[in-house]
Design a protein around this motif. Structure first.
Motif, PDB file in Angstrom:
ATOM      1  N   ILE A   1      -7.735 -19.776   8.809  1.00  0.00           N
ATOM      2  CA  ILE A   1      -9.020 -19.131   9.064  1.00  0.00           C
ATOM      3  C   ILE A   1     -10.079 -20.229   9.028  1.00  0.00           C
ATOM      4  O   ILE A   1     -10.247 -20.890   8.005  1.00  0.00           O
ATOM      5  CB  ILE A   1      -9.338 -18.061   7.986  1.00  0.00           C
ATOM      6  N   ASN A   2     -10.758 -20.431  10.142  1.00  0.00           N
ATOM      7  CA  ASN A   2     -11.774 -21.492  10.239  1.00  0.00           C
ATOM      8  C   ASN A   2     -11.225 -22.852   9.794  1.00  0.00           C
ATOM      9  O   ASN A   2     -11.877 -23.594   9.061  1.00  0.00           O
ATOM     10  CB  ASN A   2     -13.022 -21.127   9.424  1.00  0.00           C
ATOM     11  N   GLY A   3      -9.985 -23.131  10.201  1.00  0.00           N
ATOM     12  CA  GLY A   3      -9.372 -24.418   9.900  1.00  0.00           C
ATOM     13  C   GLY A   3      -8.806 -24.554   8.497  1.00  0.00           C
ATOM     14  O   GLY A   3      -8.290 -25.600   8.140  1.00  0.00           O
ATOM     15  N   ARG A   4      -8.900 -23.489   7.706  1.00  0.00           N
ATOM     16  CA  ARG A   4      -8.380 -23.535   6.325  1.00  0.00           C
ATOM     17  C   ARG A   4      -7.266 -22.522   6.162  1.00  0.00           C
ATOM     18  O   ARG A   4      -7.294 -21.442   6.763  1.00  0.00           O
ATOM     19  CB  ARG A   4      -9.487 -23.213   5.324  1.00  0.00           C
ATOM     20  N   ASP A   5      -6.290 -22.863   5.336  1.00  0.00           N
ATOM     21  CA  ASP A   5      -5.199 -21.930   5.056  1.00  0.00           C
ATOM     22  C   ASP A   5      -5.683 -20.843   4.101  1.00  0.00           C
ATOM     23  O   ASP A   5      -6.362 -21.124   3.111  1.00  0.00           O
ATOM     24  CB  ASP A   5      -4.015 -22.660   4.414  1.00  0.00           C
ATOM     25  N   ARG A   6      -5.329 -19.605   4.412  1.00  0.00           N
ATOM     26  CA  ARG A   6      -5.629 -18.477   3.529  1.00  0.00           C
ATOM     27  C   ARG A   6      -4.326 -17.714   3.317  1.00  0.00           C
ATOM     28  O   ARG A   6      -3.632 -17.392   4.268  1.00  0.00           O
ATOM     29  CB  ARG A   6      -6.687 -17.570   4.142  1.00  0.00           C
ATOM     30  N   LYS A   7      -4.029 -17.439   2.058  1.00  0.00           N
ATOM     31  CA  LYS A   7      -2.790 -16.747   1.709  1.00  0.00           C
ATOM     32  C   LYS A   7      -3.067 -15.249   1.587  1.00  0.00           C
ATOM     33  O   LYS A   7      -3.877 -14.821   0.767  1.00  0.00           O
ATOM     34  CB  LYS A   7      -2.232 -17.292   0.389  1.00  0.00           C
ATOM     35  N   TYR A   8      -2.395 -14.478   2.421  1.00  0.00           N
ATOM     36  CA  TYR A   8      -2.516 -13.024   2.413  1.00  0.00           C
ATOM     37  C   TYR A   8      -1.292 -12.415   1.749  1.00  0.00           C
ATOM     38  O   TYR A   8      -0.181 -12.950   1.847  1.00  0.00           O
ATOM     39  CB  TYR A   8      -2.612 -12.487   3.844  1.00  0.00           C
ATOM     40  N   TYR A   9      -1.495 -11.269   1.103  1.00  0.00           N
ATOM     41  CA  TYR A   9      -0.416 -10.554   0.429  1.00  0.00           C
ATOM     42  C   TYR A   9      -0.242  -9.195   1.086  1.00  0.00           C
ATOM     43  O   TYR A   9      -1.225  -8.535   1.437  1.00  0.00           O
ATOM     44  CB  TYR A   9      -0.738 -10.385  -1.055  1.00  0.00           C
ATOM     45  N   LEU A  10       1.018  -8.802   1.248  1.00  0.00           N
ATOM     46  CA  LEU A  10       1.374  -7.538   1.881  1.00  0.00           C
ATOM     47  C   LEU A  10       2.428  -6.840   1.033  1.00  0.00           C
ATOM     48  O   LEU A  10       3.302  -7.500   0.452  1.00  0.00           O
ATOM     49  CB  LEU A  10       1.980  -7.766   3.269  1.00  0.00           C
ATOM     50  N   LEU A  11       2.377  -5.511   1.005  1.00  0.00           N
ATOM     51  CA  LEU A  11       3.411  -4.754   0.294  1.00  0.00           C
ATOM     52  C   LEU A  11       4.708  -4.753   1.092  1.00  0.00           C
ATOM     53  O   LEU A  11       4.693  -4.641   2.313  1.00  0.00           O
ATOM     54  CB  LEU A  11       2.990  -3.289   0.121  1.00  0.00           C
ATOM     55  N   THR A  12       5.818  -4.848   0.386  1.00  0.00           N
ATOM     56  CA  THR A  12       7.129  -4.660   0.995  1.00  0.00           C
ATOM     57  C   THR A  12       7.478  -3.165   0.877  1.00  0.00           C
ATOM     58  O   THR A  12       6.749  -2.400   0.233  1.00  0.00           O
ATOM     59  CB  THR A  12       8.195  -5.479   0.251  1.00  0.00           C
TER      60      THR A  12
END
Length: 107
Positions: free
Chosen positions: A69-80
């Protein structure tokens, strides 16, 4: 976090519930949504949030994905699927618990 002792045992359930309402969320977004929904009562610290996210991930309840996002890594979390099942079960337990507390404290 305000009223730490009251919220401490429910943070995992809160995280699962918030993730169940969104497709995916990143850590800061989770903390801000909790704060917003509780009108500032629940201020989840990074020190409380990230160990729980790591535990949920190692338990197979959530997965993470990295997006730029805008050249930076962003860690997203999702439910399994396992996380969705766990969230539904815990929500039922929590609602029953809250109803029982309400009955006791309305004496």
């Amino acid at each position: 976090m305000k009223k730490n002792s009251l919220y401490k045992g429910t943070l995992q359930n809160i995280i699962l519930k918030l993730l169940s309402k969104e497709i995916k969320m990143y850590g800061y977004q989770i903390t801000q949504r909790a704060k917003e929904l509780t009108e500032g009562e629940l201020e989840m610290t990074e020190g409380a949030l990230y160990p729980l996210l790591h535990k949920l991930e190692s338990d197979g309840m959530i997965i993470s994905e990295i997006q730029k996002i805008n050249g930076r890594d962003r860690k997203y979390y999702l439910l399994t699927e396992k996380g969705k099942t766990q969230q539904a079960e815990k929500e039922t337990e929590m609602k029953s618990y809250l109803l029982n507390l309400q009955t006791i404290f309305n004496l």
